[in-house]
Design an enzyme around this catalytic site. Sequence first.
Site, short mmCIF file in Angstrom:
data_model
loop_
_atom_site.label_atom_id
_atom_site.label_comp_id
_atom_site.label_asym_id
_atom_site.label_seq_id
_atom_site.Cartn_x
_atom_site.Cartn_y
_atom_site.Cartn_z
N GLU A 62 0.81 -1.18 0.19
CA GLU A 62 -0.14 0.01 0.09
C GLU A 62 0.81 1.35 -0.07
O GLU A 62 1.84 1.28 0.70
CB GLU A 62 -0.90 -0.04 1.34
CG GLU A 62 -2.38 0.35 1.01
CD GLU A 62 -3.07 -0.62 0.02
OE1 GLU A 62 -3.14 -0.38 -1.23
OE2 GLU A 62 -3.54 -1.66 0.60
N HIS A 63 0.63 2.29 -0.96
CA HIS A 63 1.24 3.63 -0.96
C HIS A 63 2.66 3.46 -1.46
O HIS A 63 3.46 3.87 -1.15
CB HIS A 63 1.11 4.28 0.26
CG HIS A 63 -0.14 4.68 0.56
ND1 HIS A 63 -0.79 5.75 0.08
CD2 HIS A 63 -1.33 4.43 1.27
CE1 HIS A 63 -2.10 6.24 0.52
NE2 HIS A 63 -2.30 5.16 1.29
N SER A 72 -26.44 7.18 -15.50
CA SER A 72 -25.71 6.48 -14.54
C SER A 72 -26.76 5.79 -13.48
O SER A 72 -27.26 6.75 -12.82
CB SER A 72 -24.40 6.87 -14.05
OG SER A 72 -23.94 6.05 -13.01
N GLY A 103 -12.58 2.83 -1.36
CA GLY A 103 -11.22 2.41 -1.79
C GLY A 103 -11.19 0.90 -2.45
O GLY A 103 -10.10 0.09 -2.56
N LEU A 104 -12.24 0.81 -3.27
CA LEU A 104 -12.22 -0.31 -4.10
C LEU A 104 -12.06 0.16 -5.78
O LEU A 104 -12.23 -0.58 -6.57
CB LEU A 104 -13.44 -1.20 -3.87
CG LEU A 104 -13.66 -1.75 -2.56
CD1 LEU A 104 -14.86 -2.44 -2.36
CD2 LEU A 104 -12.78 -2.81 -2.29
N SER A 111 -13.57 2.20 -7.64
CA SER A 111 -14.70 2.55 -8.30
C SER A 111 -14.40 3.60 -9.65
O SER A 111 -14.91 3.47 -10.55
CB SER A 111 -15.91 2.94 -7.58
OG SER A 111 -15.78 4.16 -6.87
N ASP A 142 -4.05 0.65 -9.32
CA ASP A 142 -5.55 0.41 -9.80
C ASP A 142 -5.97 0.16 -11.03
O ASP A 142 -6.54 -0.67 -11.48
CB ASP A 142 -6.29 1.74 -9.19
CG ASP A 142 -6.13 2.17 -7.67
OD1 ASP A 142 -5.50 1.11 -7.14
OD2 ASP A 142 -6.52 2.99 -7.14
N TYR A 170 -4.09 12.17 0.63
CA TYR A 170 -3.23 11.50 -0.50
C TYR A 170 -2.10 12.15 -1.07
O TYR A 170 -1.02 11.69 -0.99
CB TYR A 170 -4.02 10.69 -1.35
CG TYR A 170 -3.50 9.79 -2.39
CD1 TYR A 170 -3.70 8.34 -2.07
CD2 TYR A 170 -2.63 10.10 -3.67
CE1 TYR A 170 -3.18 7.42 -3.02
CE2 TYR A 170 -2.18 8.97 -4.39
CZ TYR A 170 -2.35 7.87 -3.95
OH TYR A 170 -1.74 6.87 -4.84
C1 GLA Z 1 -5.15 4.50 -4.09
C2 GLA Z 1 -4.42 4.96 -5.59
C3 GLA Z 1 -3.22 3.94 -5.74
C4 GLA Z 1 -2.45 3.42 -4.58
C5 GLA Z 1 -3.30 3.26 -3.22
C6 GLA Z 1 -2.79 2.74 -2.15
O1 GLA Z 1 -5.76 3.43 -4.63
O2 GLA Z 1 -5.14 5.08 -6.53
O3 GLA Z 1 -2.36 4.23 -6.81
O4 GLA Z 1 -1.58 4.41 -4.35
O5 GLA Z 1 -4.08 4.36 -3.07
O6 GLA Z 1 -1.69 1.84 -2.19
#
Ligand code: GLA
Length: 393
Positions: free
Chosen positions: A48-49, A80, A135-136, A138, A183, A232
């Site tokens: 992550e990150h 939508s 955080g999935l 979308s 993502d 972020y």
């Molecule tokens: C979001 C960002 C990704 C990644 C994650 C954290 O989903 O879009 O690029 O940095 O956070 O891992």
Amino acid sequence: MIPRETFDRGRYSNRVFSGSLSALWKQNCSGEFECESSAPGRINLIGEHTDYNQGFVFPAAISRRTRGLFRISTRMNLYSNPIGPAANLQNFDNIPTRGWTRYVAACAHAIRDELNAFPPLLEGVLDSDLPSGSGLSSSAALEICLISAWNALCKFNLTPEKIAEIAWIAETRYVGVNCGKMDQLAVACGKRAHAMFIDTRSLQFEHVPIPAGIALVVLDTCKSRALAASAYNERVAQCRSAAETLGKTSLRDATLHELESARKRGMDETVYKRARHVITENERVLQFRVALQEADFKKIGELCRQSHESLRNDYNVSSPELDAMARSAWNAPGCIAARLTGAGFGGCCVALVHSDKFKNFERSVKASYGMYAFPVPAIWRVDADDGAKAFLR
Ligand code: GLA
């Protein structure tokens, strides 16, 4: 046409498809649709990150998708479900500053940048069983569903990797989130029953099978991410500053030893902690890859717990809900591993659970998380799924 089972409607709680897309088409569009497109959300098992630090990540595309029917038109007419029509988007002259239509316009601009012309206007309907703001991914699913549709309709012949790249340009250049490429790659290039080990420096990836008997579980706190974009981008800037202080192009090349020396020389303590997360997380991803291949569940559990704790203590992107959820999962029967997934600041945890214990796991998590005064969570199993698909009629 896309196989029906991909959409697996109604099996999950929370957000479900409302009904048939073709019925939505008939209600909102004219003529016949020409293309059916869909793109999955993603979970991240670990890493992550790290993606905006040229590091390693381990996501999987999931069996919840955004899907749409489209045709080329002389006017923009997107609908939508359940939000409604894209009232503020007649053409691509401006990019709306909020709402889902900004992603549509951002994609059109990114295509213009890469292919030297705006794509044609579209008529279409969209639906999704992927909760937004959880955080999935979308937003990546929406973007890649659209770019894939344009790719099929206009015969651009873009590879899934190129589609991911264009979606990343849309997000960074036109939406304003300085994200990495995890993502978009997971959503465009995922594979059923597999996770993806991605080296975000070379953008090479490998599909790694999820061992039999493991259920992937999303534990949605149903608490939307607060101030996620600015927090972020702040993390991205802190990592850049750490890399600069260490004289590296990215934190991918930094060692803990070098970081400790910089701390002794007076490195800012917050920047130090952010960098410590990234450096240790990269190492955890490499170890996770081996542990998954060897089905070493104990190691997988330890690594995910360390990842969560590092995200909480060093990266400061967890929340009381995510911490309570991870703790509830760690103590539940059948749990192999659990941690927050995605950017954090709210959203979901992911858990790897012995499939035959899933019901007990779910019951136990609901009971222990229920002791906290948080909103009722949504717990659902997902399968690792294929990336985006688009078909002409
Ligand atoms: C979001 C960002 C990704 C990644 C994650 C954290 O989903 O879009 O690029 O940095 O956070 O891992």
